[in-house]
Scaffold this active site. Structure first.
Site, PDB file in Angstrom:
ATOM      1  N   HIS A  53      -1.505  -8.456  11.827  1.00 26.18           N
ATOM      2  CA  HIS A  53      -2.068  -7.785  13.024  1.00 26.18           C
ATOM      3  C   HIS A  53      -3.132  -8.623  13.722  1.00 26.18           C
ATOM      4  O   HIS A  53      -4.054  -8.072  14.332  1.00 26.18           O
ATOM      5  CB  HIS A  53      -2.696  -6.433  12.650  1.00 26.18           C
ATOM      6  CG  HIS A  53      -1.779  -5.516  11.924  1.00 26.18           C
ATOM      7  ND1 HIS A  53      -0.626  -5.025  12.496  1.00 26.18           N
ATOM      8  CD2 HIS A  53      -1.833  -5.004  10.671  1.00 26.18           C
ATOM      9  CE1 HIS A  53      -0.008  -4.239  11.609  1.00 26.18           C
ATOM     10  NE2 HIS A  53      -0.710  -4.218  10.503  1.00 26.18           N
ATOM     11  N   LYS A  64       0.811  -1.224   0.000  1.00 28.57           N
ATOM     12  CA  LYS A  64       0.000   0.000   0.000  1.00 28.57           C
ATOM     13  C   LYS A  64       0.845   1.275   0.000  1.00 28.57           C
ATOM     14  O   LYS A  64       0.461   2.263  -0.627  1.00 28.57           O
ATOM     15  CB  LYS A  64      -1.046   0.012   1.118  1.00 28.57           C
ATOM     16  CG  LYS A  64      -0.574  -0.195   2.519  1.00 28.57           C
ATOM     17  CD  LYS A  64      -1.772  -0.299   3.468  1.00 28.57           C
ATOM     18  CE  LYS A  64      -1.337  -0.502   4.896  1.00 28.57           C
ATOM     19  NZ  LYS A  64      -0.739  -1.837   5.132  1.00 28.57           N
ATOM     20  N   ASN A 107      -1.052   6.906   6.321  1.00 28.05           N
ATOM     21  CA  ASN A 107       0.169   6.317   6.887  1.00 28.05           C
ATOM     22  C   ASN A 107       1.442   6.942   6.343  1.00 28.05           C
ATOM     23  O   ASN A 107       2.519   6.713   6.864  1.00 28.05           O
ATOM     24  CB  ASN A 107       0.217   4.817   6.589  1.00 28.05           C
ATOM     25  CG  ASN A 107      -0.423   4.013   7.698  1.00 28.05           C
ATOM     26  OD1 ASN A 107      -0.902   4.571   8.671  1.00 28.05           O
ATOM     27  ND2 ASN A 107      -0.432   2.714   7.548  1.00 28.05           N
TER      28      ASN A 107
END
Length: 448
Positions: free
Chosen positions: A183, A114, A137
Protein backbone atom coordinates in the site's frame (compact mmCIF):
# COMPACT_ATOMS: atom_id res chain seq x y z
CA UNK A 1 -28.28 18.58 22.13
CA UNK A 2 -27.74 15.35 20.15
CA UNK A 3 -24.36 14.95 18.50
CA UNK A 4 -24.18 15.13 14.67
CA UNK A 5 -22.38 12.02 13.44
CA UNK A 6 -21.45 11.71 9.77
CA UNK A 7 -20.42 8.28 8.47
CA UNK A 8 -18.48 8.17 5.20
CA UNK A 9 -18.81 4.89 3.30
CA UNK A 10 -21.85 2.63 3.12
CA UNK A 11 -20.23 -0.80 3.37
CA UNK A 12 -20.06 -3.22 6.32
CA UNK A 13 -18.09 -0.93 8.64
CA UNK A 14 -19.96 2.28 7.73
CA UNK A 15 -23.45 0.81 8.15
CA UNK A 16 -22.43 -0.78 11.47
CA UNK A 17 -21.09 2.57 12.73
CA UNK A 18 -24.30 4.35 11.64
CA UNK A 19 -26.46 1.84 13.54
CA UNK A 20 -24.33 2.16 16.69
CA UNK A 21 -24.49 5.97 16.43
CA UNK A 22 -28.27 5.88 16.16
CA UNK A 23 -28.43 3.43 19.10
CA UNK A 24 -26.47 5.98 21.17
CA UNK A 25 -28.95 8.79 20.37
CA UNK A 26 -26.91 10.67 17.75
CA UNK A 27 -28.18 12.41 14.60
CA UNK A 28 -26.64 10.16 11.95
CA UNK A 29 -26.10 10.91 8.25
CA UNK A 30 -24.31 8.41 6.01
CA UNK A 31 -22.75 9.46 2.71
CA UNK A 32 -21.05 7.32 0.03
CA UNK A 33 -19.55 8.75 -3.15
CA UNK A 34 -19.97 5.38 -4.84
CA UNK A 35 -23.04 3.14 -4.95
CA UNK A 36 -24.31 1.50 -1.76
CA UNK A 37 -25.15 -2.20 -2.19
CA UNK A 38 -28.86 -3.12 -1.99
CA UNK A 39 -28.56 -5.10 1.24
CA UNK A 40 -26.95 -2.13 3.03
CA UNK A 41 -29.54 0.35 1.61
CA UNK A 42 -32.29 -1.89 2.97
CA UNK A 43 -30.58 -2.10 6.37
CA UNK A 44 -30.24 1.70 6.57
CA UNK A 45 -33.88 2.20 5.54
CA UNK A 46 -35.10 -0.32 8.12
CA UNK A 47 -33.12 1.53 10.80
CA UNK A 48 -34.51 4.91 9.67
CA UNK A 49 -30.99 6.26 9.01
CA UNK A 50 -30.65 9.04 6.47
CA UNK A 51 -28.21 8.22 3.65
CA UNK A 52 -27.05 9.26 0.20
CA UNK A 53 -24.89 7.70 -2.47
CA UNK A 54 -23.30 8.86 -5.72
CA UNK A 55 -22.36 12.19 -4.15
CA UNK A 56 -21.20 13.98 -0.99
CA UNK A 57 -23.46 16.77 0.30
CA UNK A 58 -20.69 18.91 1.74
CA UNK A 59 -22.99 21.22 3.73
CA UNK A 60 -24.33 18.21 5.66
CA UNK A 61 -20.90 16.60 6.04
CA UNK A 62 -19.20 19.77 7.28
CA UNK A 63 -21.93 20.22 9.92
CA UNK A 64 -20.66 17.08 11.69
CA UNK A 65 -19.35 17.06 15.26
CA UNK A 66 -17.42 13.91 14.37
CA UNK A 67 -16.84 11.78 11.25
CA UNK A 68 -16.46 8.00 11.11
CA UNK A 69 -14.50 7.19 7.96
CA UNK A 70 -14.48 3.94 6.00
CA UNK A 71 -10.92 2.54 5.84
CA UNK A 72 -10.99 2.56 2.03
CA UNK A 73 -11.21 6.37 1.78
CA UNK A 74 -7.73 7.87 1.45
CA UNK A 75 -6.84 10.89 3.62
CA UNK A 76 -5.97 12.69 0.37
CA UNK A 77 -9.58 12.47 -0.96
CA UNK A 78 -11.16 15.95 -1.47
CA UNK A 79 -13.90 15.26 1.10
CA UNK A 80 -11.26 14.38 3.73
CA UNK A 81 -9.25 17.52 2.97
CA UNK A 82 -12.36 19.68 3.44
CA UNK A 83 -13.14 17.94 6.76
CA UNK A 84 -9.53 18.44 7.93
CA UNK A 85 -9.63 22.15 7.02
CA UNK A 86 -12.76 22.53 9.15
CA UNK A 87 -11.00 20.77 12.06
CA UNK A 88 -13.69 18.07 12.45
CA UNK A 89 -12.37 14.97 14.28
CA UNK A 90 -12.17 11.83 12.11
CA UNK A 91 -12.12 8.33 13.62
CA UNK A 92 -12.37 4.74 12.39
CA UNK A 93 -15.33 2.43 12.99
CA UNK A 94 -13.15 0.32 15.34
CA UNK A 95 -12.25 3.40 17.42
CA UNK A 96 -15.93 4.38 17.57
CA UNK A 97 -17.11 0.90 18.60
CA UNK A 98 -14.35 0.55 21.21
CA UNK A 99 -15.87 3.42 23.23
CA UNK A 100 -19.00 1.41 23.98
CA UNK A 101 -17.69 -2.00 25.06
CA UNK A 102 -15.47 -3.39 27.81
CA UNK A 103 -14.94 -6.70 25.96
CA UNK A 104 -11.40 -8.06 25.64
CA UNK A 105 -9.81 -7.18 22.29
CA UNK A 106 -7.42 -9.47 20.40
CA UNK A 107 -6.14 -7.32 17.52
CA UNK A 108 -4.11 -8.74 14.64
CA UNK A 109 -2.19 -6.92 11.92
CA UNK A 110 0.66 -7.64 9.53
CA UNK A 111 1.35 -7.37 5.82
CA UNK A 112 0.61 -11.08 5.34
CA UNK A 113 -1.19 -13.86 7.18
CA UNK A 114 -3.54 -11.69 9.23
CA UNK A 115 -6.79 -13.18 7.90
CA UNK A 116 -5.59 -16.75 8.50
CA UNK A 117 -4.34 -15.87 11.99
CA UNK A 118 -7.54 -13.99 12.86
CA UNK A 119 -9.78 -16.87 11.74
CA UNK A 120 -7.58 -19.46 13.46
CA UNK A 121 -7.59 -17.48 16.74
CA UNK A 122 -11.38 -17.10 16.50
CA UNK A 123 -11.69 -20.85 15.80
CA UNK A 124 -9.65 -21.75 18.92
CA UNK A 125 -11.61 -19.41 21.21
CA UNK A 126 -15.02 -20.41 19.81
CA UNK A 127 -14.21 -24.13 20.14
CA UNK A 128 -13.18 -23.50 23.75
CA UNK A 129 -16.70 -22.16 24.44
CA UNK A 130 -15.92 -18.44 24.73
CA UNK A 131 -18.55 -15.88 23.75
CA UNK A 132 -16.38 -14.49 20.96
CA UNK A 133 -17.02 -12.15 18.02
CA UNK A 134 -15.10 -11.84 14.75
CA UNK A 135 -14.62 -8.33 13.34
CA UNK A 136 -12.49 -5.87 11.37
CA UNK A 137 -11.47 -6.94 7.86
CA UNK A 138 -13.31 -10.25 8.33
CA UNK A 139 -16.61 -11.11 9.96
CA UNK A 140 -19.28 -8.56 10.80
CA UNK A 141 -18.81 -4.92 11.69
CA UNK A 142 -17.49 -4.46 15.24
CA UNK A 143 -19.80 -1.46 15.73
CA UNK A 144 -22.86 -3.50 14.74
CA UNK A 145 -21.90 -6.29 17.14
CA UNK A 146 -21.33 -3.81 19.97
CA UNK A 147 -24.77 -2.28 19.22
CA UNK A 148 -26.75 -5.50 18.88
CA UNK A 149 -24.83 -8.63 19.79
CA UNK A 150 -22.53 -8.36 22.81
CA UNK A 151 -19.47 -10.62 23.05
CA UNK A 152 -16.95 -11.05 25.90
CA UNK A 153 -13.99 -11.18 23.48
CA UNK A 154 -13.51 -9.86 19.93
CA UNK A 155 -10.86 -11.11 17.52
CA UNK A 156 -10.23 -8.23 15.11
CA UNK A 157 -8.22 -8.19 11.88
CA UNK A 158 -6.84 -4.67 11.43
CA UNK A 159 -5.40 -3.20 8.24
CA UNK A 160 -3.05 -0.22 8.28
CA UNK A 161 -5.98 1.82 6.87
CA UNK A 162 -8.13 1.04 9.92
CA UNK A 163 -5.28 1.76 12.31
CA UNK A 164 -4.75 5.25 10.83
CA UNK A 165 -7.76 6.71 12.65
CA UNK A 166 -7.49 4.89 15.98
CA UNK A 167 -6.47 7.01 18.96
CA UNK A 168 -7.89 6.00 22.36
CA UNK A 169 -8.68 2.39 21.40
CA UNK A 170 -6.76 -0.23 23.37
CA UNK A 171 -6.03 -3.85 22.50
CA UNK A 172 -5.59 -6.40 25.30
CA UNK A 173 -3.57 -8.59 22.97
CA UNK A 174 -1.84 -6.92 19.99
CA UNK A 175 -0.28 -9.05 17.25
CA UNK A 176 2.07 -7.89 14.46
CA UNK A 177 2.91 -10.88 12.25
CA UNK A 178 5.33 -9.18 9.84
CA UNK A 179 5.84 -5.90 7.96
CA UNK A 180 6.84 -5.80 4.29
CA UNK A 181 6.19 -3.10 1.68
CA UNK A 182 2.46 -2.80 0.83
CA UNK A 183 0.00 0.00 0.00
CA UNK A 184 2.92 2.39 -0.48
CA UNK A 185 0.77 4.41 -2.88
CA UNK A 186 -1.33 5.34 0.20
CA UNK A 187 1.75 6.33 2.24
CA UNK A 188 3.50 8.77 -0.11
CA UNK A 189 5.77 5.86 -1.14
CA UNK A 190 7.49 6.14 2.26
CA UNK A 191 7.92 2.80 4.01
CA UNK A 192 8.25 4.47 7.43
CA UNK A 193 4.75 5.97 7.10
CA UNK A 194 3.35 2.46 6.54
CA UNK A 195 5.37 1.06 9.50
CA UNK A 196 4.08 3.86 11.74
CA UNK A 197 0.48 3.03 10.78
CA UNK A 198 0.97 -0.66 11.63
CA UNK A 199 2.58 0.15 14.99
CA UNK A 200 -0.49 2.16 16.05
CA UNK A 201 -1.81 -1.23 17.20
CA UNK A 202 0.44 -0.73 20.27
CA UNK A 203 -1.27 2.54 21.23
CA UNK A 204 -2.35 2.65 24.88
CA UNK A 205 -1.10 -0.84 25.84
CA UNK A 206 -0.62 -1.28 29.61
CA UNK A 207 1.60 -3.68 31.60
CA UNK A 208 -1.45 -6.01 31.80
CA UNK A 209 -1.58 -6.29 27.99
CA UNK A 210 0.40 -8.51 25.61
CA UNK A 211 2.33 -7.82 22.42
CA UNK A 212 2.92 -10.85 20.16
CA UNK A 213 5.32 -10.46 17.22
CA UNK A 214 7.71 -12.28 14.90
CA UNK A 215 11.15 -12.05 16.43
CA UNK A 216 13.08 -12.27 13.13
CA UNK A 217 11.28 -9.54 11.23
CA UNK A 218 13.97 -6.88 10.59
CA UNK A 219 11.41 -4.07 10.25
CA UNK A 220 9.68 -4.90 13.57
CA UNK A 221 13.06 -5.33 15.30
CA UNK A 222 14.27 -1.91 14.09
CA UNK A 223 11.03 -0.18 15.07
CA UNK A 224 11.14 -1.71 18.57
CA UNK A 225 14.53 -0.06 19.07
CA UNK A 226 12.88 3.32 18.45
CA UNK A 227 9.67 3.03 20.46
CA UNK A 228 8.60 1.92 23.92
CA UNK A 229 5.65 -0.20 24.97
CA UNK A 230 4.62 -1.15 28.51
CA UNK A 231 3.06 -4.41 27.32
CA UNK A 232 4.41 -7.86 28.11
CA UNK A 233 6.38 -9.16 25.11
CA UNK A 234 5.62 -12.52 23.48
CA UNK A 235 7.97 -12.98 20.49
CA UNK A 236 7.87 -16.11 18.32
CA UNK A 237 10.53 -17.59 16.01
CA UNK A 238 11.18 -20.71 13.95
CA UNK A 239 13.88 -21.86 16.41
CA UNK A 240 14.45 -20.89 20.03
CA UNK A 241 16.09 -17.50 20.54
CA UNK A 242 16.57 -15.39 23.69
CA UNK A 243 13.10 -14.32 24.88
CA UNK A 244 11.14 -16.61 22.52
CA UNK A 245 7.69 -17.63 23.74
CA UNK A 246 6.93 -19.92 20.78
CA UNK A 247 9.30 -21.98 18.60
CA UNK A 248 9.92 -25.44 17.09
CA UNK A 249 12.36 -27.65 19.01
CA UNK A 250 14.86 -30.23 17.70
CA UNK A 251 12.17 -32.96 17.83
CA UNK A 252 9.99 -30.90 15.45
CA UNK A 253 7.48 -30.06 18.17
CA UNK A 254 5.77 -26.69 18.44
CA UNK A 255 6.50 -25.24 21.90
CA UNK A 256 4.36 -22.48 23.42
CA UNK A 257 5.60 -21.07 26.71
CA UNK A 258 3.58 -18.43 28.56
CA UNK A 259 3.03 -17.77 32.29
CA UNK A 260 -0.62 -18.87 31.89
CA UNK A 261 -0.19 -22.05 29.82
CA UNK A 262 2.59 -24.09 28.25
CA UNK A 263 2.02 -26.66 25.55
CA UNK A 264 3.83 -28.68 22.94
CA UNK A 265 2.51 -30.58 19.94
CA UNK A 266 4.19 -32.21 16.94
CA UNK A 267 4.45 -29.69 14.11
CA UNK A 268 3.16 -32.40 11.75
CA UNK A 269 -0.22 -32.28 13.55
CA UNK A 270 -0.84 -28.61 12.66
CA UNK A 271 -3.62 -28.35 10.08
CA UNK A 272 -1.82 -25.53 8.22
CA UNK A 273 1.35 -26.27 6.22
CA UNK A 274 4.30 -24.05 5.29
CA UNK A 275 6.62 -21.82 7.30
CA UNK A 276 4.32 -18.77 7.11
CA UNK A 277 1.46 -20.85 8.52
CA UNK A 278 3.70 -22.09 11.33
CA UNK A 279 4.08 -18.43 12.39
CA UNK A 280 0.33 -17.86 12.06
CA UNK A 281 -0.32 -20.92 14.27
CA UNK A 282 2.21 -19.68 16.85
CA UNK A 283 0.58 -16.23 17.06
CA UNK A 284 -2.91 -17.73 17.42
CA UNK A 285 -1.75 -20.26 20.04
CA UNK A 286 0.03 -17.56 22.06
CA UNK A 287 -3.15 -15.44 22.08
CA UNK A 288 -5.18 -18.43 23.29
CA UNK A 289 -2.65 -19.29 26.00
CA UNK A 290 -2.61 -15.69 27.27
CA UNK A 291 -6.42 -15.90 27.51
CA UNK A 292 -5.95 -19.06 29.60
CA UNK A 293 -7.61 -21.48 27.19
CA UNK A 294 -7.14 -25.15 28.08
CA UNK A 295 -4.08 -26.56 26.28
CA UNK A 296 -5.95 -29.63 25.00
CA UNK A 297 -8.54 -27.39 23.37
CA UNK A 298 -5.80 -25.30 21.74
CA UNK A 299 -4.11 -28.45 20.41
CA UNK A 300 -7.35 -29.79 19.00
CA UNK A 301 -8.26 -26.50 17.28
CA UNK A 302 -4.76 -26.09 15.77
CA UNK A 303 -5.15 -29.57 14.32
CA UNK A 304 -8.63 -29.32 12.77
CA UNK A 305 -8.75 -25.73 11.42
CA UNK A 306 -9.68 -25.47 7.76
CA UNK A 307 -7.73 -22.78 5.88
CA UNK A 308 -8.88 -19.51 4.33
CA UNK A 309 -10.55 -19.19 0.95
CA UNK A 310 -8.29 -17.48 -1.66
CA UNK A 311 -5.15 -18.16 0.42
CA UNK A 312 -3.16 -21.09 -1.01
CA UNK A 313 -6.52 -22.78 -1.60
CA UNK A 314 -6.39 -26.04 -3.56
CA UNK A 315 -8.98 -25.81 -6.36
CA UNK A 316 -8.69 -28.97 -8.47
CA UNK A 317 -6.39 -31.24 -10.45
CA UNK A 318 -7.20 -31.17 -14.16
CA UNK A 319 -5.27 -33.35 -16.66
CA UNK A 320 -2.66 -34.00 -13.98
CA UNK A 321 -2.12 -30.27 -13.24
CA UNK A 322 -2.82 -28.87 -9.74
CA UNK A 323 -4.54 -25.45 -9.61
CA UNK A 324 -4.01 -23.27 -6.51
CA UNK A 325 -6.00 -20.09 -5.76
CA UNK A 326 -3.89 -17.54 -3.85
CA UNK A 327 -5.85 -14.49 -5.05
CA UNK A 328 -5.44 -12.92 -1.59
CA UNK A 329 -1.74 -12.39 -2.42
CA UNK A 330 -2.11 -8.70 -3.26
CA UNK A 331 1.53 -7.86 -2.49
CA UNK A 332 4.96 -9.23 -3.39
CA UNK A 333 5.71 -10.72 0.03
CA UNK A 334 2.47 -12.74 -0.01
CA UNK A 335 3.52 -14.21 -3.34
CA UNK A 336 6.96 -15.02 -1.84
CA UNK A 337 5.26 -17.10 0.87
CA UNK A 338 3.18 -18.90 -1.74
CA UNK A 339 6.17 -19.68 -3.97
CA UNK A 340 8.17 -20.84 -0.95
CA UNK A 341 5.65 -23.67 -0.48
CA UNK A 342 5.39 -24.60 -4.21
CA UNK A 343 7.21 -27.39 -6.06
CA UNK A 344 9.30 -26.82 -9.19
CA UNK A 345 7.54 -26.50 -12.57
CA UNK A 346 5.02 -23.94 -11.35
CA UNK A 347 3.10 -21.80 -13.83
CA UNK A 348 2.57 -18.46 -12.07
CA UNK A 349 -0.23 -15.98 -12.80
CA UNK A 350 0.83 -12.41 -11.90
CA UNK A 351 -0.73 -9.00 -12.46
CA UNK A 352 -3.39 -6.46 -11.60
CA UNK A 353 -3.17 -2.98 -10.10
CA UNK A 354 0.49 -2.43 -9.19
CA UNK A 355 0.93 -0.57 -5.86
CA UNK A 356 4.54 0.44 -6.43
CA UNK A 357 5.79 -3.17 -6.28
CA UNK A 358 9.44 -4.22 -6.22
CA UNK A 359 9.50 -7.73 -7.73
CA UNK A 360 13.17 -8.40 -6.95
CA UNK A 361 12.13 -10.04 -3.63
CA UNK A 362 10.53 -13.02 -5.44
CA UNK A 363 13.10 -13.27 -8.23
CA UNK A 364 15.26 -16.04 -6.64
CA UNK A 365 12.16 -18.21 -6.04
CA UNK A 366 10.84 -17.49 -9.53
CA UNK A 367 14.14 -18.63 -11.05
CA UNK A 368 14.14 -21.76 -8.88
CA UNK A 369 10.52 -22.85 -9.26
CA UNK A 370 8.67 -21.11 -12.09
CA UNK A 371 8.67 -22.53 -15.62
CA UNK A 372 6.30 -19.88 -17.05
CA UNK A 373 4.64 -16.61 -16.02
CA UNK A 374 1.21 -15.68 -17.32
CA UNK A 375 0.62 -11.94 -16.83
CA UNK A 376 -3.05 -11.03 -16.30
CA UNK A 377 -3.99 -7.35 -16.18
CA UNK A 378 -4.97 -4.29 -18.14
CA UNK A 379 -1.34 -3.21 -18.40
CA UNK A 380 1.39 -5.83 -17.95
CA UNK A 381 4.32 -3.76 -19.26
CA UNK A 382 6.17 -3.59 -15.90
CA UNK A 383 5.89 -7.37 -15.34
CA UNK A 384 6.89 -8.22 -18.92
CA UNK A 385 9.87 -5.91 -18.65
CA UNK A 386 11.02 -7.21 -15.24
CA UNK A 387 10.55 -10.96 -15.78
CA UNK A 388 10.96 -11.14 -19.58
CA UNK A 389 14.54 -12.44 -19.46
CA UNK A 390 14.20 -14.29 -16.13
CA UNK A 391 11.82 -17.16 -17.05
CA UNK A 392 11.77 -19.60 -19.98
CA UNK A 393 8.26 -18.46 -21.04
CA UNK A 394 6.16 -15.34 -20.34
CA UNK A 395 2.73 -14.46 -21.72
CA UNK A 396 0.61 -11.30 -21.87
CA UNK A 397 -3.13 -11.85 -21.16
CA UNK A 398 -5.92 -9.42 -20.28
CA UNK A 399 -8.71 -11.54 -18.79
CA UNK A 400 -9.14 -14.49 -16.42
CA UNK A 401 -10.49 -16.63 -19.29
CA UNK A 402 -7.41 -15.94 -21.44
CA UNK A 403 -5.01 -16.44 -18.49
CA UNK A 404 -6.42 -19.82 -17.38
CA UNK A 405 -6.58 -21.09 -20.98
CA UNK A 406 -2.93 -20.12 -21.48
CA UNK A 407 -1.92 -21.87 -18.22
CA UNK A 408 -3.76 -25.03 -19.30
CA UNK A 409 -1.90 -25.04 -22.63
CA UNK A 410 1.53 -24.45 -21.02
CA UNK A 411 1.28 -26.79 -18.00
CA UNK A 412 2.13 -30.51 -18.22
CA UNK A 413 0.96 -33.35 -15.96
CA UNK A 414 2.70 -32.97 -12.57
CA UNK A 415 2.92 -29.15 -12.87
CA UNK A 416 1.18 -26.62 -10.59
CA UNK A 417 -0.70 -23.52 -11.73
CA UNK A 418 -0.58 -20.84 -9.03
CA UNK A 419 -2.69 -17.67 -9.05
CA UNK A 420 -0.67 -15.42 -6.70
CA UNK A 421 -0.91 -12.06 -8.42
CA UNK A 422 1.27 -9.71 -6.25
CA UNK A 423 -1.18 -6.93 -7.16
CA UNK A 424 -4.56 -5.50 -6.21
CA UNK A 425 -7.46 -6.77 -8.29
CA UNK A 426 -9.24 -3.53 -9.20
CA UNK A 427 -8.10 -3.27 -12.82
CA UNK A 428 -10.18 -6.30 -13.94
CA UNK A 429 -12.17 -7.39 -10.85
CA UNK A 430 -14.27 -5.97 -8.00
CA UNK A 431 -12.07 -7.49 -5.28
CA UNK A 432 -9.53 -10.24 -4.68
CA UNK A 433 -12.50 -12.49 -3.72
CA UNK A 434 -14.12 -11.80 -7.10
CA UNK A 435 -10.79 -12.63 -8.82
CA UNK A 436 -10.46 -15.88 -6.84
CA UNK A 437 -14.04 -16.98 -7.53
CA UNK A 438 -13.66 -16.29 -11.27
CA UNK A 439 -10.38 -18.24 -11.30
CA UNK A 440 -12.11 -21.21 -9.66
CA UNK A 441 -14.97 -20.89 -12.15
CA UNK A 442 -12.58 -21.05 -15.11
CA UNK A 443 -10.72 -24.03 -13.64
CA UNK A 444 -14.13 -25.71 -13.20
CA UNK A 445 -14.82 -25.17 -16.91
CA UNK A 446 -11.53 -26.91 -17.78
CA UNK A 447 -12.85 -29.99 -15.96
CA UNK A 448 -16.24 -29.90 -17.70
Amino acid sequence: MAKNLVVLGGGESGVGAAILGKEKGMNVFLSDYGTIADNYRQQLDEEGIEWEDGRHSMDRILAADEVVKSPGIAPSAPVMKAIAEKGIPVISEIEFAGRYTDAKMVCITGSNGKTTTTLLTYHILKNAGLNVGLAGNVGRSLALQVARDHHDVYVIELSSFQLENMYAFRANIAVILNITPDHLDRYEYKMQNYINAKFRILNNLTPQDAFIYWQDDPVITRQLERIRTEAQMFPFAEHHEPGSRAWVDDEASLIIDTPETSLNMPRAELSLNGLHNLYNSMAAALSACILDIDKEEIREALGDFEGVEHRLEYVATVNGVRYINDSKATNVNSCWYALESMPENTVLILGGKDKGNDYSEILPLVKEKVKAIVCMGKDNAKLLDFFGKEVPEIYDTHSIEEAVAKCASVACPGDTVLLSPCCASFDLFNSYEDRGHKFKEQVGKLKA
